[in-house]
Write an enzyme that holds these catalytic residues in place. Structure first.
Site, PDB file in Angstrom:
ATOM      1  N   ALA A 108     -33.243  23.870  14.679  1.00 48.42           N
ATOM      2  CA  ALA A 108     -33.817  23.912  16.030  1.00 48.42           C
ATOM      3  C   ALA A 108     -34.118  25.345  16.470  1.00 48.42           C
ATOM      4  O   ALA A 108     -35.206  25.628  16.976  1.00 48.42           O
ATOM      5  CB  ALA A 108     -32.859  23.250  17.019  1.00 48.42           C
ATOM      6  N   SER A 164     -27.217  34.831  15.832  1.00 47.91           N
ATOM      7  CA  SER A 164     -26.557  33.783  15.073  1.00 47.91           C
ATOM      8  C   SER A 164     -25.160  34.243  14.703  1.00 47.91           C
ATOM      9  O   SER A 164     -24.960  35.405  14.377  1.00 47.91           O
ATOM     10  CB  SER A 164     -27.368  33.489  13.810  1.00 47.91           C
ATOM     11  N   PHE A 190     -33.586   4.138   4.967  1.00 45.37           N
ATOM     12  CA  PHE A 190     -32.430   4.805   5.530  1.00 45.37           C
ATOM     13  C   PHE A 190     -31.737   3.858   6.495  1.00 45.37           C
ATOM     14  O   PHE A 190     -32.374   3.034   7.140  1.00 45.37           O
ATOM     15  CB  PHE A 190     -32.866   6.080   6.260  1.00 45.37           C
ATOM     16  N   GLN A 200     -20.185  10.753  16.277  1.00 44.77           N
ATOM     17  CA  GLN A 200     -20.497   9.824  15.184  1.00 44.77           C
ATOM     18  C   GLN A 200     -19.604  10.074  13.987  1.00 44.77           C
ATOM     19  O   GLN A 200     -19.329  11.217  13.631  1.00 44.77           O
ATOM     20  CB  GLN A 200     -21.946   9.998  14.761  1.00 44.77           C
ATOM     21  N   HIS A 220     -19.513   9.475  10.079  1.00 48.17           N
ATOM     22  CA  HIS A 220     -20.301   9.078   8.913  1.00 48.17           C
ATOM     23  C   HIS A 220     -19.379   8.261   8.027  1.00 48.17           C
ATOM     24  O   HIS A 220     -18.220   8.607   7.854  1.00 48.17           O
ATOM     25  CB  HIS A 220     -20.800  10.315   8.183  1.00 48.17           C
ATOM     26  N   LEU A 236     -19.740  15.792   2.939  1.00 42.20           N
ATOM     27  CA  LEU A 236     -20.576  14.609   3.139  1.00 42.20           C
ATOM     28  C   LEU A 236     -21.124  14.061   1.825  1.00 42.20           C
ATOM     29  O   LEU A 236     -21.683  14.788   1.025  1.00 42.20           O
ATOM     30  CB  LEU A 236     -21.745  14.983   4.057  1.00 42.20           C
ATOM     31  N   GLU A 289     -25.954   9.448   3.007  1.00 46.17           N
ATOM     32  CA  GLU A 289     -26.318   8.046   3.125  1.00 46.17           C
ATOM     33  C   GLU A 289     -27.307   7.654   2.027  1.00 46.17           C
ATOM     34  O   GLU A 289     -27.426   6.488   1.669  1.00 46.17           O
ATOM     35  CB  GLU A 289     -26.978   7.852   4.489  1.00 46.17           C
ATOM     36  N   ARG A 314     -24.437   3.492  10.978  1.00 46.10           N
ATOM     37  CA  ARG A 314     -23.229   4.189  10.557  1.00 46.10           C
ATOM     38  C   ARG A 314     -21.974   3.686  11.252  1.00 46.10           C
ATOM     39  O   ARG A 314     -20.926   3.555  10.620  1.00 46.10           O
ATOM     40  CB  ARG A 314     -23.399   5.674  10.840  1.00 46.10           C
ATOM     41  N   HIS A 346     -19.066  13.456  12.027  1.00 47.77           N
ATOM     42  CA  HIS A 346     -20.328  13.868  11.435  1.00 47.77           C
ATOM     43  C   HIS A 346     -21.349  14.395  12.432  1.00 47.77           C
ATOM     44  O   HIS A 346     -22.164  15.235  12.097  1.00 47.77           O
ATOM     45  CB  HIS A 346     -20.921  12.673  10.699  1.00 47.77           C
ATOM     46  N   ARG A 353     -26.275   7.812  16.657  1.00 46.85           N
ATOM     47  CA  ARG A 353     -27.505   8.355  16.091  1.00 46.85           C
ATOM     48  C   ARG A 353     -27.880   7.590  14.820  1.00 46.85           C
ATOM     49  O   ARG A 353     -27.018   7.267  14.016  1.00 46.85           O
ATOM     50  CB  ARG A 353     -27.308   9.826  15.748  1.00 46.85           C
ATOM     51  N   GLY A 362     -29.402   7.519  11.149  1.00 43.72           N
ATOM     52  CA  GLY A 362     -29.520   8.489  10.067  1.00 43.72           C
ATOM     53  C   GLY A 362     -30.929   9.047  10.017  1.00 43.72           C
ATOM     54  O   GLY A 362     -31.892   8.345  10.307  1.00 43.72           O
TER      55      GLY A 362
END
Lengths: 117, 155, 582, 306
Positions: C19, C41, C123, C237, C239, C249, C252, C283, C353, C394, C396
């Site tokens: 973003a 950052s 997905f 969420q 996962h 992770l 998915e 999920r 997640h 959310r 995936g």
């Protein structure tokens, strides 16, 4: 000169040398000349004959060898010189001088070769 | 925006990295050994060539007698012939490895095709036939060098 | 120290994930040299957590083949358990395809079809194959492409590893922010006409999580401290498939490509919970199914960490397909657990997640205060924003889509705003000195409790009491615990390292403060919501309750250790809420 | 890097000595410090460091972020080999016979503190090779109509090189980078080739021309240490050889990039849109067809003045 051009020269001289040096070294194999040992392959007669017949090849060989060698060394020296501009300049100039000097000696060797007594 | 009061240290390995491959762990990386040897033999050869060009100038400079005398120094085991022998070894390795490098660097051959990573994750350039060529170069150099030794020292 | 040095830009972007970078690229490619940008950052650029996104990015690419914007919007709204604001969903769905093609034109190696078009795959929760993917490193490639694209432009400055400590809001307007320069330990004031917060989620408040170590909810905590409302923070969420024990992770995509979930009896248990979609159900449903299996005794137990798990079986796919479609999963399993998925099933369990909640924004990612007025000059993008596309859960591959779209909108609006404002206004001098004090009081303390201990206890609390299944009493206990930890951190938080250069000990302590702030909001919001919706599932209230809870939670700071909650209606423009079944 | 599956799945020695070469920028002093760490099966070097920082020495400084090998933060030298701390198992580098893990900051980088190194120069070199698609159709690039066509073969030509995570391990291993600060280094050069090999890049000639300088590809002499240590199998050594070969061929007019990707033609086959499921009940008065075709609008003026 562009770095790529120098690299090309380096590779072309390398190819030339692979051919010429193998010939040049092979010529020192004693059995070819029917003599006993290495120094005998370098007797004045053999050398004189060789230079008479193949002098253009020998000149070519010395050009290739000197350029390839000095340029290779120059590369390493430049790495060592890093970003010191004056050192870099000195290395480049010295390389050119070294090439010229060595080539002059090589040409003198051939041009100034005395007749066999 | 850095202030001058902190000193940050350089961690460059410097020229040693070119001439001492074991400065890092080189397991599975014989290319690094070949690279070092190529440089080392290159430096030796530049010295040899300079000397060689000057010494072959002897007939032109001082006549054939001096030349014969000079050539005689190569027979038997002595400092000159040992140095000559080392230079010849350098020459053999440098030429053979040079052929391999021409294939790899000029023609990009022997380094495989780009591929997607899959276990056990060997990069294509390390499993191309240049890897085999390295061992061929090492062995062939030793053989030819030994032959040269025979010619220089034993005949 | 004589005051605080200041740095000035037209727009500052906090956070360099997808973003943040997308916003920077948007400003640079459209407004060029007219708008100067600073990208701050806490890690080096290119190292943000967005690189870890694996599976894909959803967009309606080929309407000719039967997909439609309506279908994508419907899937998203249904997936969110109808808590999504539907106007925002429409905006994202409509803007997504162009984002995909822009990335393609900028060099991303999308996986392709044989005819040269872009490939898409199935997905979870999407009723069409619309997830674009670049092998299984989609997020990484999006980051790389945006970063490289940004390098094309001049007139922006990078502040690698600068740690933003607070943003300053006065009179309903953004008035600069403070950042710690790790190279000299000084605090700098960033003056800017507009700011974009793109700091991502807050997953590290959990210990078993897929998040990078750097995702500590700094942006959310800063906004919270500045008095901005955080929206829907109770929705975290989980996962379904995190690698046991590290929490890395397992995308998915593993199930998308046909992996099975097995319990200790060797059954594909998803047949009992979602007979149609099986492993590809959303999920939250898969996570709950797995936890039910484990709680009913049909799981396995890891001897080292004590975590219980089920198995993800990829063996039937064969080595070639795994190498072709899921190389990163095989790599992760091999390098981090010593398991070859070609020969053994992978141990997995649900893992924290994604943070659905975030800083309260409107449809166009402008930061709002609790009365709904825009904080002038402040925008939020990506996971840190809760424009509420994801609602309670959310889908995936919608996250990277939102990051791109929101980055673009926020970047565009920030630049436009910067062009309209004459000069950047900064805070008062006293404010700056207070900031220095706020940061360095931790270092000045001579003894106390190190932040690591407090952090570990916080994570334990969250892991046990705010996991897939929640329950009122347990959560209330957790909230008390967190308040105690906050007090401990305030009173005796201790930084042993007194150095000014790269004092990561100090930064970890500030992160812990941030995490405690976010955790407080999560717990309070979760306790208040007496229903089960999407990712928020309570034993004591197992039903969705549309009559009283079809609304967003807004939490603002109230005193030292409390939040005040208010609620905002969901914008339902297209579809009425119905029961969510797969 | 060649991955040794057997070593990685072994159980490491019960206790290992973690030796860290530390550096303090405030005094300029450097020293070795040793910590004993208890291990378990599956423990990585990063796990060990994190444990040391949390329990033994809060002032130890190192970089880390994703702990799953994609962010590239945690590159350091483990037992004289550049590696990523997060994906190096203790069992791979320590054995019962030598239970020692020696950690140093990345070679050839400036050390800021302890294991943290300065990447400014590294990122600058990455930027210097213009690592982005350059096209003549600038308008299409910024306002796309459809995607550029790229076949699977064309993708495979550069895909491997795009895996680079900029961790700096290759530059730390490179012997030429070690002695020549002007050398662009394997990472940057690999990225240069990644774009030369990409069919979407149109201005490859420009790229090749500016790479034709001192300190660029011609400094590489195929020590291949970069490929040997690369944690993502990017194969920088291979990329640089291909790039050099391409450039030299181009110089003697033997090379032209023949395939430049073009925008795909619009899709011909038309299928009816897949219907929404029956439970999708519309709010009264909403015409879905109308919304479907509506263009998204952002009312900039209104948003910024209220």
């Amino acid at each position: 000169m562009k770095a790529g051009t120098i690299a090309l020269i380096q590779y072309v001289t390398a190819i030339l040398m692979i051919l010429l040096v193998s010939w040049h070294v092979a010529d020192r194999i004693p059995w070819l000349h029917g003599v006993e040992n290495l120094p005998s392959t370098m007797s004045p007669e053999i050398i004189y004959d060789e230079v008479e017949r193949f002098w253009p090849l020998l000149i070519l060989l010395s050009i290739a060898v000197v350029i390839h060698g000095v340029n290779g060394l120059r590369g390493m020296l430049l790495e060592w010189a890093g970003s010191n501009e004056r050192l870099r300049f000195a290395v480049n100039i010295l390389s050119i001088l070294a090439i010229i000097a060595l080539l002059l000696v090589a040409i003198h060797t051939i041009v100034g070769l005395p007749e066999l007594g | 925006m850095e202030r001058g009061k902190f000193r940050f240290a350089s961690n460059r390995l410097g020229v040693m990295a070119s001439f001492y491959p074991w400065i890092i762990d080189i397991k599975g990386n014989p290319e690094r050994v070949a690279f070092t040897l190529h440089r080392l033999t290159g430096v030796i050869l530049v010295g040899f060539i300079a000397l060689h060009i000057v010494s072959t100038n002897t007939p032109a400079r001082a006549g054939w007698e001096a030349w014969v005398e000079e050539v005689q120094r190569l027979s038997g085991v002595n400092l000159v012939s040992i140095l000559f022998f080392i230079a010849m070894g350098a020459l053999v390795f440098h030429s053979l490895n040079g052929i391999r490098l021409l294939l790899v660097e000029l023609l990009a051959l022997g380094i495989g095709r780009p591929e997607k990573p899959k276990p056990p994750y060997i990069p294509p350039s390390l499993k191309g036939y240049q890897r085999t060529l390295i061992y061929v170069v090492f062995i062939l150099s030793l053989v030819i060098w030994a032959l040269m030794g025979y010619v220089i020292f034993l005949m | 120290m004589s005051g605080v040095e200041s740095v000035e830009h037209d727009v500052v972007i906090v956070g360099s994930g997808i973003a943040g970078l997308r916003a920077a690229v948007e400003i640079k490619r459209v407004y060029g040299e007219k708008v100067s940008v600073g990208v701050i950052s806490k890690v080096q650029l290119m190292r943000s957590h967005s690189v870890a996104a694996e599976g894909g990015t959803a967009a309606v690419l080929y309407r000719e083949e039967g997909d439609s914007f309506s279908l994508h919007a419907w899937d998203t709204v249904k997936g969110s358990d109808f808590l999504a604001d539907q106007d925002v969903v429409w905006l994202m769905v409509k803007l997504a395809p162009e984002e995909m093609r822009l990335l393609e034109h900028w060099g991303i190696p999308w996986s392709r079809r044989p005819d040269g078009r872009i490939a898409q795959r199935a997905f979870g929760g999407h009723s069409f194959n619309r997830a674009l993917y670049a092998a299984d490193k989609t997020g990484f490639y999006e980051m790389q492409t945006l970063y490289n694209k940004l390098l094309e432009y001049d007139g922006w400055e990078r502040y690698d590893e600068w740690f933003v400590t607070n943003i300053n809001i006065e009179e309903g307007e953004f008035r600069g922010l403070y950042a710690l320069n790790p190279r000299d330990g000084n605090i700098y004031l960033f003056k800017a006409k507009a700011a974009i917060i793109a700091t991502g989620g807050a997953g590290r408040i959990y210990n078993f999580t897929t998040y990078s170590h750097s995702v500590t909810g700094d942006g959310l905590a800063m906004a919270f401290r500045a008095g901005l409302p955080l929206k829907d923070m109770e929705f975290v969420q989980f996962h379904p498939t995190g690698l046991v024990p590290s929490g890395i992770l397992i995308s998915e995509a593993a199930r998308g490509e046909g992996g099975y979930l097995l319990n200790s009896k060797g059954e594909r248990f998803m047949a009992r919970y979602a007979p149609q979609r099986m492993e590809l159900a959303p999920r939250d449903i898969v996570s709950r199914a797995m936890m039910t299996e484990i709680m009913e005794g049909r799981g396995f137990k890891d001897p080292v960490s004590g975590l219980e798990y089920v198995l993800l079986d990829l063996r039937h796919l064969g080595e070639d397909k795994i190498n072709e479609k899921l190389p990163a999963i095989r790599e992760i399993a091999l390098k981090h657990a010593g398991i070859d998925p070609v020969e053994e099933p992978i141990p997995v369990r649900p893992v924290a997640h994604y943070t659905m909640g975030g800083i309260h924004t409107d449809t166009y990612y402008r930061a709002l205060d609790v009365e709904g007025r825009w904080i002038k000059g402040l925008f939020v993008a990506g996971e840190a924003a809760a424009a509420s596309i994801h609602g309670a859960n959310r889908l995936g591959s919608n996250s990277t889509t939102e990051c791109l779209v929101s980055g673009r909108i926020a970047g565009m609006l920030a630049a436009e705003y910067a062009l309209r404002v004459k000069e950047a206004r900064g805070p008062s001098r006293e404010r700056s000195l207070a900031e220095e004090d706020w940061v360095y009081k931790l270092v000045r303390r001579e003894s106390g409790t190190p932040s690591y201990q407090i952090r570990r206890e916080l994570q334990e609390t969250m892991d046990t009491r705010f996991y897939v299944f929640r329950e009122g009493d347990s959560m209330r206990g957790g909230a008390l615990k967190i308040i105690k930890l906050r007090e401990a951190m305030r009173r005796e938080g201790y930084v042993e390292d007194k150095s000014r250069v790269y004092n990561t000990d100090l930064i970890l302590a500030i992160e812990t403060l941030n995490m405690l702030d976010v955790a407080l909001v999560v717990t309070k919001s979760a306790i208040a919501r007496t229903e089960s919706r999407g990712a928020h599932y309570r034993f004591d209230y197992p039903r969705r309750d549309d009559s009283s809870w079809l609304k967003h939670t807004l939490a603002i700071r109230y005193g030292e250790d409390d939040v005040s909650l208010s609620y905002e209606p969901v914008r339902i423009t297209t579809w009425k809420p119905t029961e969510r079944k797969y | 890097m060649v991955f040794d599956l057997k070593a990685a799945t072994r159980t490491p020695p019960k206790v290992v000595k973690v030796r860290v070469r530390r550096y303090n920028p405030e005094t300029g002093s450097s020293w070795w410090q040793e910590y004993e760490v208890e291990t378990y099966r599956g423990m990585t070097v990063l796990d060990a460091l994190l444990r040391v920082k949390a329990e033994r020495d809060h002032s130890l400084v190192f970089r880390y972020s994703c702990r799953m090998g994609v962010c590239g933060s945690c590159g350091l030298v483990v037992n004289r080999r550049p590696r990523l701390a997060c994906q190096t198992q203790i069992a791979e580098v320590a054995s019962e016979g030598r239970p020692v893990v020696e950690l140093e900051p990345l070679y050839n980088f400036r050390v800021l503190r302890d294991l943290v190194t300065d990447f400014t120069e590294f990122f600058g070199k990455h930027r210097a090779v213009k690592p982005y698609i350059m096209r003549r159709d600038v308008r299409e690039r910024e306002e796309p109509t459809l995607e550029y066509s790229q076949t699977l073969d064309e993708l495979a030509e550069y895909y491997e090189y795009s895996l680079c995570i900029s961790c700096g391990l290759c530059d730390a291993a490179c012997p030429v980078y070690a002695s020549d600060p002007n050398f662009l280094g394997p990472q940057a050069l690999t990225q240069a080739y990644r774009y030369v090999a990409d069919t979407r890049d149109e201005l490859w000639e420009e790229r090749l021309r500016f790479l034709d300088v001192e300190g660029s590809i011609f400094k590489c002499h195929f020590a291949a240490s970069c490929s040997a240590v690369c944690p993502k199998m990017v194969d920088p050594a291979g990329a640089i050889q291909r790039l050099r070969s391409t450039l030299l061929k181009y110089k003697i007019r033997l090379y032209r990039k023949t395939r430049i990707a073009k925008v795909v033609p619009p899709m011909e086959k038309r299928e009816p849109p897949k219907p929404l499921p029956p439970e999708a009940t519309l709010v009264e008065g909403v015409d879905l067809k109308l919304i479907e075709e509506e263009k998204p609008v952002i009312p900039v003026e209104k948003l910024l003045t209220t």
